[in-house]
Design a protein around this motif. Structure first.
Motif, PDB file in Angstrom:
ATOM      1  N   THR A 104      34.098  32.348  43.195  1.00 57.30           N
ATOM      2  CA  THR A 104      33.250  33.239  42.404  1.00 57.30           C
ATOM      3  C   THR A 104      31.886  32.611  42.138  1.00 57.30           C
ATOM      4  OG1 THR A 104      35.247  34.123  41.375  1.00 57.30           O
ATOM      5  CG2 THR A 104      33.168  34.609  40.283  1.00 57.30           C
ATOM      6  N   ILE A 147      40.767  39.887  44.101  1.00 55.80           N
ATOM      7  CA  ILE A 147      39.706  38.905  44.305  1.00 55.80           C
ATOM      8  C   ILE A 147      40.006  37.947  45.452  1.00 55.80           C
ATOM      9  CG2 ILE A 147      40.552  37.189  42.629  1.00 55.80           C
ATOM     10  CD1 ILE A 147      36.853  38.239  43.160  1.00 55.80           C
ATOM     11  N   GLY A 206      37.416  34.194  38.601  1.00 57.72           N
ATOM     12  CA  GLY A 206      37.551  35.401  39.422  1.00 57.72           C
ATOM     13  C   GLY A 206      38.449  36.430  38.774  1.00 57.72           C
TER      14      GLY A 206
END
Length: 191
Positions: free
Chosen positions: A6, A87, A110
Motif C-alpha cells: 500500500t 487488496i 491495506g
C-alpha cells in the motif's frame, strides 16, 4: 522501499503518477499470488470487454482467503458483480487510479483500503466491480496474522490492521465487516 504494498503504491502515485498513463489497467499483486501470464492477459481482456474499473481473479480452492466469495464464485459465473476487490490482487483501471489513487494514502496495512476503493468506484462509475471466475490464481501462503512476516512487520511499527480498518470504515462510512467483499445484488454496469 521500506513499507508495504500500500505504501509502495502511494509512493509511486506521488512520485511517478505518469507511469500509469500508458496503461488501461494495472494489476497490484501480493508477492504470494501465483497467476500465469495467460491468466493475467485474460483478466485484462475481460475487464476491457465488460468495461470494468475494478476486478480480481478468483482464488483456487486450496488458497487461504477471508472472503469466501472470491474462492467460490457462483456456479456458472464467469463474471460476478462484487462489492469490492481484495487488496491482495486488485486489477484497477487507470482512470480510477488517477481519480481515486488517494485511497492508498489512507492506510498502511491495506486493510479497508480495498473497501474504500470499491465504494469510490461504485459512487463515481456505478457497478463496475467484478470477480473474474474463469481466471484462477493461487494464494501460495496462508494468512498468518499472529506470526506471519507481514503482520510482525506491522506490529514492530505499531500498526494494528484491525484498528486501521476500523478507522477507515468510520472515517468514510464503508463496511469493514465479513461481508465487505460479497456478491453485489445489482447487475454490472456495462456502459
Amino acid at each position: 522501499q521500506k513499507g508495504t504494498k500500500t505504501t509502495a503504491i502511494r509512493k509511486i502515485l506521488e512520485e511517478l503518477p505518469q507511469l500509469f498513463e500508458r496503461y488501461e489497467a494495472v494489476l497490484f499483486l501480493d508477492d504470494d499470488i501465483e497467476i500465469d501470464r495467460v491468466g493475467v492477459m485474460r483478466l485484462f481482456q475481460t475487464m476491457k470487454k465488460y468495461k470494468l474499473d475494478l476486478a480480481q481473479a478468483s482464488l483456487s480452492a486450496d488458497s487461504d482467503c477471508y472472503f469466501d466469495i472470491v474462492k467460490h464464485p457462483p456456479e456458472g459465473s464467469a463474471v460476478c458483480a462484487l462489492t469490492s476487490a481484495e487488496i491482495m490482487m486488485p486489477a484497477v483501471s487507470c482512470r480510477v487510479i488517477k481519480e481515486h489513487g488517494w485511497v492508498f494514502k489512507e492506510g498502511i496495512s491495506g486493510w479497508a483500503v480495498d473497501f474504500l476503493f470499491g465504494a469510490q468506484v461504485r459512487q463515481r462509475y456505478g457497478n463496475k466491480i467484478a470477480l473474474i471466475g474463469d481466471v484462477v490464481a493461487k494464494h501460495a501462503r496462508s494468512t498468518d496474522v499472529a506470526c506471519g512476516a507481514f503482520y510482525r512487520f506491522l506490529r514492530e511499527h505499531g500498526i494494528d490492521p484491525n484498528v486501521e480498518a476500523g478507522y477507515i470504515a468510520w472515517k468514510f462510512g464503508v463496511d469493514d465487516s465479513a461481508c465487505a467483499i460479497s456478491r453485489h445484488d445489482q447487475p454490472l454496469d456495462f456502459s
